[in-house]
Design a protein around this motif. Structure first.
Motif, PDB file in Angstrom:
ATOM      1  N   PHE A  96       1.970  -3.467  -8.714  1.00 27.28           N
ATOM      2  CA  PHE A  96       0.538  -3.222  -8.503  1.00 27.28           C
ATOM      3  C   PHE A  96       0.346  -2.867  -7.031  1.00 27.28           C
ATOM      4  O   PHE A  96       0.981  -3.458  -6.157  1.00 27.28           O
ATOM      5  N   PHE A  97      -0.517  -1.895  -6.801  1.00 27.14           N
ATOM      6  CA  PHE A  97      -0.730  -1.368  -5.456  1.00 27.14           C
ATOM      7  C   PHE A  97      -2.179  -1.601  -5.067  1.00 27.14           C
ATOM      8  O   PHE A  97      -3.090  -1.023  -5.642  1.00 27.14           O
ATOM      9  N   TYR A  98      -2.375  -2.522  -4.075  1.00 21.27           N
ATOM     10  CA  TYR A  98      -3.695  -2.658  -3.469  1.00 21.27           C
ATOM     11  C   TYR A  98      -3.844  -1.507  -2.479  1.00 21.27           C
ATOM     12  O   TYR A  98      -3.198  -1.482  -1.416  1.00 21.27           O
ATOM     13  N   VAL A  99      -4.604  -0.520  -2.806  1.00 22.40           N
ATOM     14  CA  VAL A  99      -4.679   0.652  -1.948  1.00 22.40           C
ATOM     15  C   VAL A  99      -6.044   1.300  -2.093  1.00 22.40           C
ATOM     16  O   VAL A  99      -6.678   1.244  -3.152  1.00 22.40           O
ATOM     17  N   ASP A 100      -6.453   1.955  -0.950  1.00 16.04           N
ATOM     18  CA  ASP A 100      -7.691   2.717  -0.960  1.00 16.04           C
ATOM     19  C   ASP A 100      -7.347   4.183  -1.218  1.00 16.04           C
ATOM     20  O   ASP A 100      -6.466   4.744  -0.580  1.00 16.04           O
ATOM     21  N   SER A 109      -4.136  -2.966   2.593  1.00 14.96           N
ATOM     22  CA  SER A 109      -3.398  -2.367   1.481  1.00 14.96           C
ATOM     23  C   SER A 109      -1.988  -2.925   1.445  1.00 14.96           C
ATOM     24  O   SER A 109      -1.388  -3.238   2.473  1.00 14.96           O
ATOM     25  N   GLN A 110      -1.488  -3.067   0.236  1.00 11.29           N
ATOM     26  CA  GLN A 110      -0.119  -3.536   0.095  1.00 11.29           C
ATOM     27  C   GLN A 110       0.385  -3.232  -1.311  1.00 11.29           C
ATOM     28  O   GLN A 110      -0.391  -3.161  -2.266  1.00 11.29           O
ATOM     29  N   GLU A 111       1.681  -3.105  -1.437  1.00 13.99           N
ATOM     30  CA  GLU A 111       2.337  -2.978  -2.732  1.00 13.99           C
ATOM     31  C   GLU A 111       2.866  -4.357  -3.104  1.00 13.99           C
ATOM     32  O   GLU A 111       3.503  -5.021  -2.295  1.00 13.99           O
ATOM     33  N   THR A 112       2.602  -4.782  -4.303  1.00 10.57           N
ATOM     34  CA  THR A 112       2.968  -6.135  -4.690  1.00 10.57           C
ATOM     35  C   THR A 112       3.367  -6.161  -6.159  1.00 10.57           C
ATOM     36  O   THR A 112       3.428  -5.117  -6.820  1.00 10.57           O
ATOM     37  N   GLN A 159      -4.645  -0.055   7.354  1.00 12.74           N
ATOM     38  CA  GLN A 159      -5.247   0.688   6.255  1.00 12.74           C
ATOM     39  C   GLN A 159      -4.201   1.595   5.622  1.00 12.74           C
ATOM     40  O   GLN A 159      -3.502   2.341   6.314  1.00 12.74           O
ATOM     41  N   THR A 160      -4.071   1.496   4.299  1.00 11.40           N
ATOM     42  CA  THR A 160      -3.220   2.416   3.550  1.00 11.40           C
ATOM     43  C   THR A 160      -4.091   3.203   2.607  1.00 11.40           C
ATOM     44  O   THR A 160      -4.884   2.626   1.852  1.00 11.40           O
ATOM     45  N   ILE A 161      -3.982   4.500   2.676  1.00 12.50           N
ATOM     46  CA  ILE A 161      -4.800   5.373   1.833  1.00 12.50           C
ATOM     47  C   ILE A 161      -3.870   6.182   0.949  1.00 12.50           C
ATOM     48  O   ILE A 161      -2.873   6.746   1.415  1.00 12.50           O
ATOM     49  N   LEU A 162      -4.222   6.225  -0.328  1.00 15.48           N
ATOM     50  CA  LEU A 162      -3.472   7.010  -1.285  1.00 15.48           C
ATOM     51  C   LEU A 162      -4.146   8.368  -1.417  1.00 15.48           C
ATOM     52  O   LEU A 162      -5.317   8.453  -1.794  1.00 15.48           O
ATOM     53  N   LEU A 163      -3.406   9.418  -1.067  1.00 13.72           N
ATOM     54  CA  LEU A 163      -3.957  10.765  -1.179  1.00 13.72           C
ATOM     55  C   LEU A 163      -3.855  11.181  -2.643  1.00 13.72           C
ATOM     56  O   LEU A 163      -2.788  11.563  -3.119  1.00 13.72           O
ATOM     57  N   ASP A 164      -4.982  11.111  -3.327  1.00 12.96           N
ATOM     58  CA  ASP A 164      -4.986  11.387  -4.759  1.00 12.96           C
ATOM     59  C   ASP A 164      -5.608  12.720  -5.096  1.00 12.96           C
ATOM     60  O   ASP A 164      -5.779  13.045  -6.281  1.00 12.96           O
ATOM     61  N   SER A 194      -1.891  -2.544 -16.378  1.00 14.81           N
ATOM     62  CA  SER A 194      -2.814  -1.416 -16.357  1.00 14.81           C
ATOM     63  C   SER A 194      -4.170  -1.856 -15.834  1.00 14.81           C
ATOM     64  O   SER A 194      -4.701  -2.872 -16.290  1.00 14.81           O
ATOM     65  N   PRO A 195      -4.697  -1.116 -14.824  1.00 11.41           N
ATOM     66  CA  PRO A 195      -4.103  -0.008 -14.067  1.00 11.41           C
ATOM     67  C   PRO A 195      -3.078  -0.512 -13.054  1.00 11.41           C
ATOM     68  O   PRO A 195      -3.001  -1.704 -12.806  1.00 11.41           O
ATOM     69  N   ARG A 196      -2.357   0.441 -12.473  1.00 14.32           N
ATOM     70  CA  ARG A 196      -1.297   0.076 -11.554  1.00 14.32           C
ATOM     71  C   ARG A 196      -1.787  -0.090 -10.124  1.00 14.32           C
ATOM     72  O   ARG A 196      -1.052  -0.576  -9.272  1.00 14.32           O
ATOM     73  N   ARG A 197      -2.974   0.354  -9.832  1.00 11.58           N
ATOM     74  CA  ARG A 197      -3.473   0.224  -8.471  1.00 11.58           C
ATOM     75  C   ARG A 197      -4.945  -0.108  -8.496  1.00 11.58           C
ATOM     76  O   ARG A 197      -5.645   0.124  -9.490  1.00 11.58           O
TER      77      ARG A 197
END
Length: 1828
Positions: A371-375, A349-352, A401-406, A316-319
């Motif tokens: 864990f997600f390294y993401v913007d 950005s990467q998922e790890t 660049q990976t962007i998470l649409l939140d 926690s947190p996951r990203r």
């Protein structure tokens, strides 16, 4: 599954099959290979395994005690405690022995195992000779050892100087420590385990040539630590010797343990323990080291223990952001309760996974350590410290660049994913943009394969028709250029199912066949199960509740219609399921187009269907999968853009081979405006389990025909409907549209659509941008079509249109048919279940077709070259089908029934095999019928053979429904027999009528002794044979063969089905009197023993015949035994010609029948008469001349008074050259009268003694009576130009159809009953002041008086004709005059009128013009008469007298006729049936005279009445005048002009009859519409003052005049009138090059059209006439006032005027001779001078625009006056001074509003027709289109 047939070859087998027992002990994956192996001590053995697919096997290697044991005995072989589907195991044997091993049980049932044995032998001592180049050495080597071991080489000749000896092993130095002559010792260097060559070098003696080897030992002594975590990650140290530091690999439990190369040595390898999955607390593993040449392992080298395995339960947190700094809390077990750490920064950005290492135990499990390294979109840091993108902005996601649409977005102008990735966060989110484009390897991801999105994700696309477009992709689009689009909604296991029971109208409950996972609030579609026009019964509803078992749905509102869910067992036992489909439309991932209300309020509304989005895949390069789309369980709605090519809801555009990496699966596509899924030049795409609903245009659309390998399966298409906003193919859309057969279409359903379920449309080559001339998809074999269903569709279940000829290999040059088998279509409640149009070896198999309105299956054509015969091997078939006429449970009524079950094609070749026909028991239906093709052949098109075999009929009393001459059917039942339509030609001994085969038309069943042939023909001559019926008669009866326009093989021709081995008499009805006939025929399908004999009986005796070639005739009547195909025989005594067509021939002929044993025969028949023997023209003689003909009577003329002996009855009389004969009495009935000299018929006065001395002189009557009168270079005279004949002359010509023709050499056929003019004919009757006039007042029916519009000089006893004034030609009347008033204006008739005839004058309101609508009255009595003698059959034969003016050559002399015919009456003239230009047997025909002078030839003032053909025909003649003639009752044209510079003036033509209905004929397909006056084939013709009154078809057929501006030396056409028919002026593919002018016509009471033209020309011009009356113009308006300056000079504003009609509409009159004139008027109203410039101008369109008017003299209160005919307009007053200053006019010009109907623009170019002076009277037409 088994079932494979094996062939076992060998020897020693028993002949008794029961003695041979065969068993297969192991299959693939059930035995080691080899299962016994022999090796030596020190050898390494490696086992590898991989389980076969789908078997669930797993393997290992275990030491066992005996060959049959399967349990591990603790021995050296042990690959691990867990078997695996794939793996390997290695072991190095160090001791000799027998080692048994087993795989253990490899299956879950503990039934199968793999056993094996390794036999290890001791390695023997070996020695070999070793020699050196100088001296000899013998060395022996036995031992091996590890690196560093002492190696001893023994032999001799080594010497004792160790410094001279060097030794290497594998090129690695073995350090020499001692040497003697017989022994060398060295220390082995480092080498990986393995056996290598030993090399010895003596520096003096050289190299020893030795094969001595040394084995470096590979040993594994231990692993530290020896146990650790199941998650792996422990750092293991493997110790031993012989390791290869760079190449050695380590495995633990068969899994790779990654070696750290930087620390590796030959005795130590460090690696990280691999992760393994196992539920046991401890797993002991074999550790193996594998060198390239050797391997070693140790059992139980490492153990995994659960007690040593840390576990992460939560992170926690996951990203966190890529900048780092995120504080993580790690929870779990096997370590302290919590671990807290802070993330570092990452470049991208990467998922790890979070990795947690605990001492030497290894790492913690990472199942819950994501864990997600993401913007994130909502963070300012993602956007460089700026706020997230706002409304209307351009957002870019760049590479890396990976962007998470939140969060949901505002409406972006553009989202460009340029190499980056946008991932939807697991939340309810909406992305809004005008356009989204993925490029440079970018990705847009909503869920993943295997990890579908769980919330609600919406992509809304915005835009309108005026939005800017992205090139290629358009606007309002989600485009993928280079990258990946991943859209994955929650899977729907059952996207669609069927109703388990009928849901009635008003119900709110649906019971389903399958349990579903659908949710409350979801939308569903229920397909119509109604009739083929029940598309409105497709219903969209919302779910209110779902039962616990998922099989019952409750709806929020009641159903509007009933939807079936029934099971029906048919009479043959077939079970049919008639059920509505129910499909889910809701998904949690949605792509939609926005519909903005403000577009309809603040901006003009876009066309419906544009406020929709689309998804498009188009990569810069095909075949490389640069753009990938994986769409699963997505809802696409309000998609596709109408009126836009390429703007489809989902569009795969020019992608090439996608190799199955892209798909559309489980999606719902609904409410679209331009198709659903379009596959364009894309291959191997998967489209499955989708539901589509309410689709405009073709839905699943394979576009160009280049596409292959695509799979469309398990899809449901509901309500695919017509679209008029794209291509023609979308106007009649198909749910599944396939343009290349090499695709897979299976398990799909189409329901409730407007047109087609499946449409296979193959063009010759691919369309559009995919064009490839080397691809011919019409010939491509079928991929797969199977198990598809269509119901409740407007048109067909499946349509193969237009062409499909499947060939082996599918190449453009392929010629070997390969059947395309369409399998398993179920179609019900459609117009037709299935139809093919033009096909080769296409086969429909296992079809179930029920309740289809018109047909179960219809076959239109089978192309013979594209099949290999009848049957399934290479033919066109329908097999194993079930076709049902009616299933009453489907609710279409008690009278409903499929009209025809199978409709046979209009070609040979169809086989119907093993098919069941069920429920064809109602009056409206039958099991079998025959095709018709609208526009090609709608009726009586058959005559083709169809073969039936193995078929069954259940409750099907109506087996066939025929039309006449429709089908020859070969049916195989218990016996062979044939079924054909009933015909009088059938032999009743072999053919009987059968009620079962007689629906609609009687059918006959014939035994197998009867064969049939199709006969088809066309192109007859003369043209009068067209549209006649043919009568065929044989020994059994006569049959009428109708002429039809539309035929399959011989258009505008005839077709018959005739029994073989019979003789037929053939004649053309109503034309059997014509001898010179030709036709082109084809007789089909003759076996070697089959024939027909055709007989023609001729009226005349022909001279020559041609049948199939120019062979001579047979000497005796024909027979099959004595004659072969094409032979003919002529019986001169009876004028009978017979010819034989048979399969017996010595000539090679192309076999064009599908049945290759049959032959077709083409017959090009000709029968003609010739002047010369054998029709051979002799050598022309030298030129010669006739004696000159005197111009006046010589003194030595011959007459009876001069003792000339008169001829007797029946004589042939010749007036010889050089003689002048005066006919001073009646002739007896002569046969031939040939005039080579001169024959004068004087008008002698009657003897004075017989009359009063005061009476007017009387002249005698003369009768010239003959069968033939032929003027051959001579002269026949009756009257003179200035002295007309005053008596009564009757030229009576005799003959009938049987009268022999009189042919001329190199000239026309005179025929008989003829006056042939090949010299000079001078007939001058008494003239009249008036030849025809009009009624001055209406004469009512029953009246016996006519009031004429002008006085006449007609006499009591004369005959007159009165024209119709209605639309009915037959209201024309002929009467005899009883009295004439003193003023000559009133005629009293001998009997009252039968009909009313109007005489009315009308004025045009507001003008001084008027027009007259009145009957025409013409005089038909003349004192010189040429009549055809009556005989009993004359009216039926319609064979009258004729006058032929022509030319011919004989004996070197050219004869050319001249005819001066004036005031002659022709009665019962013309010969019906001969109308062609080579033999026109008209009342009068001028034929091929070339140029004539006005004095030489003309026809003037003549009367023609009660004729049988056209009255006057002019062919190949120039300069003739046709004036003042009255023509009444012609069959065909009244006047026909095919000449040049012919003037046609003041003629009256009445009662022009159409030959197609003459004598009550019904020639429905006679398209030769005769015109009363036909001049369209003439050139430079002049028409003036002619009247056509009463015409059954056309009054004038013309080309028109040259348009203004074109060269034209002819007189102008004017004042031609027509009334009382169908078409007034008619141009049908006529007209002059470029432009035609039509002017000078007055048309009234023309029933269809006053002027009809059907053209494709460059320009149309319309003009008003330069006459005193123009019906269209009502007023002249001054639109722009003239503005004068204060002083004299040019006007400052020139005037403009407009012509308008009574409604004020502008009259568009083109460029015309209508002129408007300007003038000046003074203050007192009188005309004054002083107006300069061009004061008279022509109208252009409806405008007159002055350009250069000026005021040249001063004046006060001047007014400018404008005059057009009787219409005028005036300007306002103005004054002009002479001083050089300027003043504005005293008043402002008033400009009226232009209410123009046609506008003031130039006339639109429509065609090359110019209409001028075409004046329409009130009520002139029933529904004509007014042009002027």
């Amino acid at each position: 599954m088994g079932g494979t047939t094996l062939t076992v070859a060998g020897s020693g087998f028993s002949n008794n099959t029961s003695d041979n027992k065969i068993s297969i002990a192991h299959g693939l994956g059930y035995a080691w290979d080899p299962n016994s192996l022999s090796v030596l001590v020190g050898d390494t053995v490696k086992w590898r395994w991989e389980a076969p697919a789908f078997q669930g096997a797993a393997y290992g290697v275990l030491s066992v005690s005996s060959p049959s044991e399967t349990s591990y005995n603790g021995g050296p072989l042990h690959s691990g405690d867990t078997n695996t589907p794939k793996g390997f195991f290695v072991y190095r044997f160090t001791a000799p022995g027998v080692y048994y091993y087993s795989s253990g049980f490899i299956d879950g049932a503990n039934l199968r195992s793999l056993q094996g044995v390794v036999k290890v032998e001791a390695r023997e001592e070996r020695s070999g000779g070793v020699s050196v180049r100088v001296g000899g050495v013998e060395a022996r080597h036995v031992a091996g050892g590890p690196s560093g071991a002492t190696v001893t080489l023994t032999g001799s000749g080594f010497g004792d100087a160790s410094q001279l000896v060097s030794v290497t092993i594998n090129d690695v130095v073995c350090a020499v420590s001692a040497a003697s002559d017989t022994q060398v010792q060295c220390t082995a260097g480092d080498n990986p385990g393995g056996t290598y060559k030993v090399a010895l070098l003596h520096q003096v003696k050289g190299h020893a040539q030795s094969d001595v080897e040394f084995t470096h030992e590979l040993t594994l002594s231990g692993v530290q630590p020896s146990h650790g975590s199941f998650a792996g990650g422990a750092l293991l140290t493997v110790q031993g010797s012989g390791f290869d530091p760079q190449n050695a690999t380590v495995t633990v439990c068969g899994e790779a343990c990654e070696v750290l190369r930087e620390t590796a040595t030959s005795s130590r390898l460090d690696c990280r323990s691999p992760h393994i999955n196992d539920s046991r607390p401890v797993v002991s593993c074999v550790v193996a080291v594998v060198n390239p040449l050797d391997a070693v392992n140790v059992s139980d080298g490492y153990a995994y223990k659960s007690e040593l395995t840390p576990m992460i339960s939560e992170v926690s947190p996951r990203r966190g952001g890529t900048a780092g700094g995120t504080r993580l809390t790690i929870s779990g077990s096997g370590f302290s309760t919590h671990i807290v750490c802070v993330t570092n920064s990452q470049r991208q950005s990467q998922e790890t996974k979070v990795r947690l290492s605990i001492g030497d135990r290894g790492v913690a499990t990472t199942d819950e350590a994501d864990f997600f390294y993401v913007d994130v979109w909502s963070s300012r840091f993602t956007w460089g410290g700026q706020p997230p993108p706002e409304k209307g902005t351009f957002a870019v996601i760049t590479k890396g660049q990976t962007i998470l649409l939140d969060t949901s977005t505002p409406v972006l102008k553009m989202l460009l994913i340029q190499g980056g990735t946008l991932v939807f966060d697991e939340a309810d989110i909406e992305l809004q943009a005008e356009n989204i484009l993925i490029t440079d390897g970018g990705a847009l991801q909503i869920g993943q394969e295997g990890a579908p999105f769980q919330h609600k994700a919406i992509i809304t696309l915005h835009g309108n028709l005026r939005s800017p477009e992205i090139p290629v992709y358009g606007t309002k689009t989600l485009g993928v250029r280079e990258g990946v689009l991943d859209l994955h909604g929650i899977p729907v296991p059952i996207p669609w199912t069927h109703l388990a029971e009928t849901a009635a109208s008003g119900s709110v409950t649906l019971t389903l066949m399958k349990a579903v996972t659908w949710k409350v609030g979801d939308d569903i579609v229920i397909a119509s199960t109604g009739h083929r026009h029940s598309q409105k019964e497709n219903e969209q509803k919302t779910i209110a509740a779902v039962s616990a078992d998922g099989r019952t749905l409750t709806l929020t509102g009641p159903l509007e219609y009933s939807h079936l869910g029934v099971t029906v067992t048919l009479p043959d036992g077939t079970v049919f399921e008639g059920r509505a489909e129910v499909g889910l439309l809701t998904r949690n991932v949605v792509v939609r187009g926005a519909v903005h209300q403000d577009w309809n309020t603040t901006i003009e509304a876009c066309p419906e269907g544009f406020n929709t989005g689309c998804i498009m895949f188009h990569a810069p390069k095909p075949d490389e999968n640069l753009a990938v789309g994986r769409l699963s369980y997505v809802e696409v709605t309000h998609a596709g853009q109408a009126f836009k090519l390429g703007r489809y809801p989902i569009h795969w555009h020019l992608m090439g081979d996608v190799a199955g990496k892209s798909y559309v699966r489980g999606c719902a596509i609904h409410r679209t405006f331009n198709r659903a899924v379009t596959i364009h030049n894309t291959h191997n795409l998967l489209v499955e389990h989708n539901v589509i609903f309410d689709i405009m245009g073709g839905a699943f659309f394979i576009e160009d025909g280049i596409e292959t390998g695509n799979v469309l399966q398990y899809n449901l298409a509901v309500f695919v409907k017509q679209s008029t906003s794209l291509l023609n193919d979308d106007v009649t859309p198909a749910a599944y549209w396939v343009t290349n057969p090499n695709n897979v279409v299976r398990h799909n359903v189409a329901a409730g659509g407007t047109h087609f379920g499946f449409w296979y449309r193959m063009h010759e080559h691919p369309d559009g941008s995919s064009y490839d001339g080397n691809v011919c998809q019409r010939k491509v074999p079928l991929g797969e079509f199977s198990n598809n269903t269509v119901h409740s569709h407007g048109w067909f279940g499946i349509w193969i249109f237009k062409d499909y000829y499947p060939m082996k290999d599918g190449g453009c040059r392929s010629k070997t048919p390969e059947p395309a088998v369409f399998r398993g279509l179920t179609a019900w409640n459609c117009e037709k279940g299935a139809e093919w149009v033009n096909v080769g070896a296409v086969q429909f198999k296992d079809f179930l077709l029920l309740n289809n309105e018109k047909a179960g299956i219809e076959a239109k054509r089978i192309v013979q070259w594209a099949v290999g015969g009848f049957g399934e091997a290479a033919g066109a078939t329908m097999s194993d089908c079930t076709i049902v006429g009616h299933v009453d449970e489907l609710g279409l009524g008690a009278d409903y029934c499929t009209r025809r079950g199978v409709i046979a094609p209009l070609d040979d070749g169809l086989s119907v095999l093993n098919t069941k026909f069920v429920n064809f028991d109602r009056s409206s239906c039958a099991a079998i019928g025959v095709a018709a093709i609208d526009g090609t052949c709608p009726d009586r098109c058959g005559g083709w053979s169809v073969r039936f075999s193995g078929n069954q009929f259940f409750n099907a009393a109506n087996k066939a429904g025929f039309s006449p001459k429709s089908l020859s059917t070969e049916v195989n039942g218990n016996i062979n027999y044939k079924v054909v339509p009933m015909s009088p030609l059938l032999d009743p001994a072999h053919c009987t009528q059968s009620a079962q085969w007689s629906v609609g038309f009687p059918g006959a069943v014939c035994d197998d002794t009867v064969a049939f042939h199709r006969l088809a023909l066309n192109n007859p001559t003369p043209s009068s044979l067209k549209a006649k019926d043919i009568i065929l008669t044989n020994a059994h009866g006569s049959s009428v063969v109708p002429y039809l326009k539309k035929r399959m093989t011989h258009k505008l021709g005839w077709m018959a089905l005739i029994p073989s081995r019979q003789k037929y008499n053939w004649f053309f009805q109503d034309a059997d009197h014509i001898t010179n006939i030709t036709y082109s025929a084809k007789f089909y399908g003759f076996g070697s023993d089959q024939y027909v004999i055709i007989n023609h009986n001729f009226t005349q005796s022909p001279d020559r015949f041609r049948v199939i070639d120019d062979r001579n005739g047979s000497a005796a009547p024909l027979s099959f035994s004595d004659n072969e195909n094409g032979d003919w025989y002529f019986d001169e005594s009876a004028n009978n010609l017979e010819y034989i067509v048979s399969g017996k021939t010595s000539q090679r002929r192309r076999r064009s029948s599908v049945d290759r044993s049959m032959k077709d025969t083409a017959v090009n028949f000709k029968a003609y008469r010739c002047f010369y023997p054998d029709c051979i023209t002799p050598t022309p003689p030298p030129p010669a001349t006739l004696a000159p003909i005197p111009t006046h009577r010589p003194d030595d003329f011959i007459s009876a008074e001069n003792n000339f002996s008169a001829p007797v009855e029946g004589a042939d009389v010749v007036v010889p050259s050089g003689t002048w004969v005066v006919l001073d009495g009646d002739t007896p009935p002569l046969n031939k009268l040939t005039v080579v000299g001169v024959l004068e018929i004087p008008d002698q006065a009657v003897n004075a003694s017989s009359r009063s001395s005061r009476a007017a002189p009387q002249y005698r009557s003369v009768v010239l009576d003959a069968v033939y009168v032929s003027i051959q270079g001579g002269r026949l005279i009756a009257g003179w130009d200035d002295e007309p004949f005053r008596g009564q002359l009757l030229i009576r010509l005799r003959g009938n159809h049987l009268t022999p023709d009189w042919l001329l050499p190199q000239g026309p056929n005179q025929g008989s009953k003829v006056l042939g003019v090949f010299g000079t004919l001078e007939l001058f009757g008494l003239p009249h002041d008036v030849y025809h006039t009009k009624l001055a007042s209406t004469a009512e029916a029953g009246s016996d008086s006519l009031e004429l519009s002008q006085p006449v000089d007609w006499q009591v006893g004369d005959e007159v004709v009165v024209s119709t004034t209605s639309y009915d030609t037959w209201e024309t009347e002929k009467h005899q005059i009883a009295a004439v008033s003193t003023d000559g204006r009133v005629l009293t008739l001998k009997r009252p009128l039968d009909h009313a005839h109007i005489g009315e004058a009308h004025s045009v309101s507001g003008t001084s013009s008027s027009y007259v609508l009145a009957a025409d009255v013409g005089l038909v009595t003349r004192n010189i008469k040429i009549i055809g003698e009556e005989y009993p059959e004359m009216m039926s034969e319609s064979f009258g007298a004729r006058l032929l003016v022509g030319s011919y050559s004989s004996d070197g002399i050219d004869y050319k006729g001249k005819a001066q015919v004036r005031n002659v009456e022709f009665f019962h003239s013309g010969q019906e049936g001969w109308t062609d230009d080579d033999d026109p047997r008209y009342s009068v025909a001028f034929l091929n005279l070339g140029e004539v002078s006005i004095e030489d030839s003309y026809i003037q003032g003549c009367a023609f009445h009660d004729g049988f053909s056209p009255a006057i025909g002019v062919y190949g003649t120039e300069g003739l005048s046709v004036d003042d003639n009255v023509v009444h009752h012609t069959v065909g044209e009244g006047i026909r002009i095919w000449g040049d510079r012919i003037t046609v003036r003041r003629n009256l033509v009445m009662m022009s009859l159409w030959p197609g209905s003459y004598q009550d004929r019904e020639e429905n397909f006679n398209f030769d519409w005769s015109a009363a006056i036909e001049v369209n084939e003439g050139t430079n013709v002049v028409l003036q003052h002619n009247i056509v009154a009463g015409y059954e078809r056309v009054a004038y057929r013309i080309d028109g005049e040259p348009c203004p501006g074109s060269s034209n030396d002819n007189e102008k056409w004017l004042q031609n009138e027509a009334h009382g028919g169908l078409f007034g002026v008619y141009l049908n593919k006529d007209g002059l090059p470029g432009c035609s002018l039509v002017q000078g016509f007055f048309i009234w009471r023309s029933f269809d059209y006053a002027v009809y033209f059907q053209e494709a020309m460059e320009e149309v011009t319309r003009e008003e006439p330069a006459v005193s009356f123009v019906s269209s113009v009502s007023a002249l308006l001054l639109i722009e006032e003239p503005e004068a300056g204060e002083f004299v000079g040019p006007l400052q504003q020139q005037p403009r005027l407009q012509a308008v009609d009574q409604l004020g509409n502008c009259v568009s009159v083109g460029v015309t001779s209508l002129a408007v004139t300007a003038s000046l008027k003074g203050a007192d109203g009188t005309a004054v001078d002083g107006l300069g410039g061009n004061a008279t101008i022509l109208f252009s369109s409806c405008w007159a625009n002055f350009t250069d008017l000026s005021i040249e003299e001063r004046g006060d209160d001047l007014t400018m006056v404008f005059t057009l005919k009787t219409w005028g307009a005036e300007s306002r007053a103005f004054s002009v001074k002479e001083t050089p200053t300027t003043q504005m006019p005293t008043t402002t010009a008033a400009v009226t509003e232009d209410w123009s109907l046609f506008s003031s623009a130039s006339p639109a170019p429509v065609s090359g027709l110019c209409l001028a002076s075409v004046i329409y009277a009130v009520g002139c037409c029933s529904d004509a289109d007014f042009i002027c």
